[in-house]
Enzyme design. Sequence first.
Site, mmCIF file in Angstrom:
data_model
loop_
_atom_site.group_PDB
_atom_site.id
_atom_site.type_symbol
_atom_site.label_atom_id
_atom_site.label_comp_id
_atom_site.label_asym_id
_atom_site.label_seq_id
_atom_site.Cartn_x
_atom_site.Cartn_y
_atom_site.Cartn_z
ATOM 1 N N GLU A 126 9.604 27.039 34.822
ATOM 2 C CA GLU A 126 9.788 28.400 35.313
ATOM 3 C C GLU A 126 10.551 29.223 34.277
ATOM 4 O O GLU A 126 11.791 29.162 34.222
ATOM 5 C CB GLU A 126 10.571 28.384 36.624
ATOM 6 C CG GLU A 126 9.881 27.604 37.719
ATOM 7 C CD GLU A 126 10.244 28.147 39.089
ATOM 8 O OE1 GLU A 126 9.320 28.492 39.826
ATOM 9 O OE2 GLU A 126 11.443 28.256 39.406
ATOM 10 N N HIS A 175 16.762 24.840 40.375
ATOM 11 C CA HIS A 175 16.138 26.159 40.264
ATOM 12 C C HIS A 175 17.058 27.057 39.425
ATOM 13 O O HIS A 175 18.285 26.960 39.526
ATOM 14 C CB HIS A 175 15.907 26.768 41.657
ATOM 15 C CG HIS A 175 15.044 27.990 41.595
ATOM 16 N ND1 HIS A 175 15.534 29.219 41.229
ATOM 17 C CD2 HIS A 175 13.713 28.163 41.821
ATOM 18 C CE1 HIS A 175 14.534 30.097 41.230
ATOM 19 N NE2 HIS A 175 13.415 29.476 41.590
ATOM 20 N N ASN A 227 8.314 28.422 47.418
ATOM 21 C CA ASN A 227 9.773 28.486 47.532
ATOM 22 C C ASN A 227 10.124 29.784 48.262
ATOM 23 O O ASN A 227 10.009 30.861 47.690
ATOM 24 C CB ASN A 227 10.372 28.473 46.110
ATOM 25 C CG ASN A 227 11.865 28.689 46.112
ATOM 26 O OD1 ASN A 227 12.518 28.600 47.160
ATOM 27 N ND2 ASN A 227 12.422 28.975 44.944
ATOM 28 N N TRP A 228 10.514 29.640 49.517
ATOM 29 C CA TRP A 228 10.791 30.846 50.326
ATOM 30 C C TRP A 228 12.144 31.471 49.976
ATOM 31 O O TRP A 228 12.454 32.565 50.436
ATOM 32 C CB TRP A 228 10.761 30.496 51.823
ATOM 33 C CG TRP A 228 9.426 30.081 52.347
ATOM 34 C CD1 TRP A 228 8.269 29.877 51.629
ATOM 35 C CD2 TRP A 228 9.084 29.820 53.711
ATOM 36 N NE1 TRP A 228 7.247 29.513 52.462
ATOM 37 C CE2 TRP A 228 7.718 29.464 53.749
ATOM 38 C CE3 TRP A 228 9.800 29.842 54.915
ATOM 39 C CZ2 TRP A 228 7.061 29.136 54.945
ATOM 40 C CZ3 TRP A 228 9.147 29.507 56.102
ATOM 41 C CH2 TRP A 228 7.794 29.168 56.114
ATOM 42 N N GLU A 271 17.967 30.015 39.722
ATOM 43 C CA GLU A 271 18.940 30.823 40.488
ATOM 44 C C GLU A 271 20.160 29.972 40.831
ATOM 45 O O GLU A 271 21.290 30.464 40.852
ATOM 46 C CB GLU A 271 18.259 31.384 41.746
ATOM 47 C CG GLU A 271 17.286 32.506 41.371
ATOM 48 C CD GLU A 271 16.104 32.677 42.308
ATOM 49 O OE1 GLU A 271 16.131 32.133 43.432
ATOM 50 O OE2 GLU A 271 15.140 33.343 41.901
ATOM 51 N N SER A 309 6.280 34.661 38.887
ATOM 52 C CA SER A 309 5.350 35.748 39.221
ATOM 53 C C SER A 309 3.893 35.280 39.261
ATOM 54 O O SER A 309 2.983 36.009 38.872
ATOM 55 C CB SER A 309 5.519 36.921 38.248
ATOM 56 O OG SER A 309 6.836 37.441 38.341
ATOM 57 N N GLY A 362 10.354 36.552 39.623
ATOM 58 C CA GLY A 362 10.624 37.719 40.456
ATOM 59 C C GLY A 362 10.589 39.036 39.691
ATOM 60 O O GLY A 362 11.016 40.069 40.196
ATOM 61 N N GLY A 401 7.146 31.883 44.347
ATOM 62 C CA GLY A 401 8.235 32.530 45.074
ATOM 63 C C GLY A 401 7.694 33.621 45.978
ATOM 64 O O GLY A 401 7.203 33.360 47.084
ATOM 65 N N GLY A 402 7.739 34.860 45.501
ATOM 66 C CA GLY A 402 7.353 36.015 46.311
ATOM 67 C C GLY A 402 6.011 35.869 47.029
ATOM 68 O O GLY A 402 5.901 36.171 48.224
#
Length: 250
Positions: A168, A96, A9-10, A98, A213, A174, A234-235
């Site tokens: 998640e 998601h 997931n960018w 967010e 993470s 993150g 993610g990251g």
Amino acid sequence: MRKKIVAGNWKMNTNVKEGVELAKALAGRMSEVPSDVKLIIAPPFTHLTSVADIIKGSGIALSAQNCADQSKGAYTGEVSAAMLASVPVEFCILGHSERRQYYEETNEKLVKKIALALSENINPILCVGENLEERESGKLFDVIGAEIRDVLFTLSPEQMAKVIVAYEPIWAIGTGKTATSDQAEEIHAFIRKTLSEKFGALADEISILYGGSCKPANAKELFAMKDIDGGLIGGAALKADDFIAISQSY
Ligand code: PEP
């Protein structure tokens, strides 16, 4: 046999040029990815058509990060499932945390989004998970149970077979904090058991990904757990080396 999946997931990172470079780097290294692992990348909307051209024939699948809860019309700024299908996009991340936190993404809206994605032959990746307060107060099973039941129990078995679930924990996204493999497995097993209430044996066929993470240093331990079928990253998905290393962690 459930599919092993590593999905990136960018989020709202990279411009089109950088995104194309990252997709090129990944496509050029597919011989390093185990053949039984499916790699999915979810760039921002603006990148989808350019990235689709780059990854064509590489074995990497394309995902969007969201879609509208309406099929078409006067919804300025929205992107419909039909538009995504025309790219073409094979997967769509929905729910998601967010989006749930900042954009009022409710289970009610997700019911509509999932139905629209499926009607366009797009496979939804539904994210569920608890925040720290919900974990510490023991409410996590109620929260995650409701996220599963309210959204996925509206589907037929044929539709459910096309869905991927991503667990998640919000406190791990993150933040550098990862759920331990035992914490993650407990919830993955709970999600599968909840799915079996409505879908019976089909629950054993559904891929459930861990996200929060996840990186090369902890992916192996997480992916070794019985009910963890891969990761939503993610990251670490923004670095080709890390993303490829995670795909080699089964
Ligand atoms: C995510 O947002 O889906 C995620 C898992 O992020 P990170 O890996 O950066 O925690």
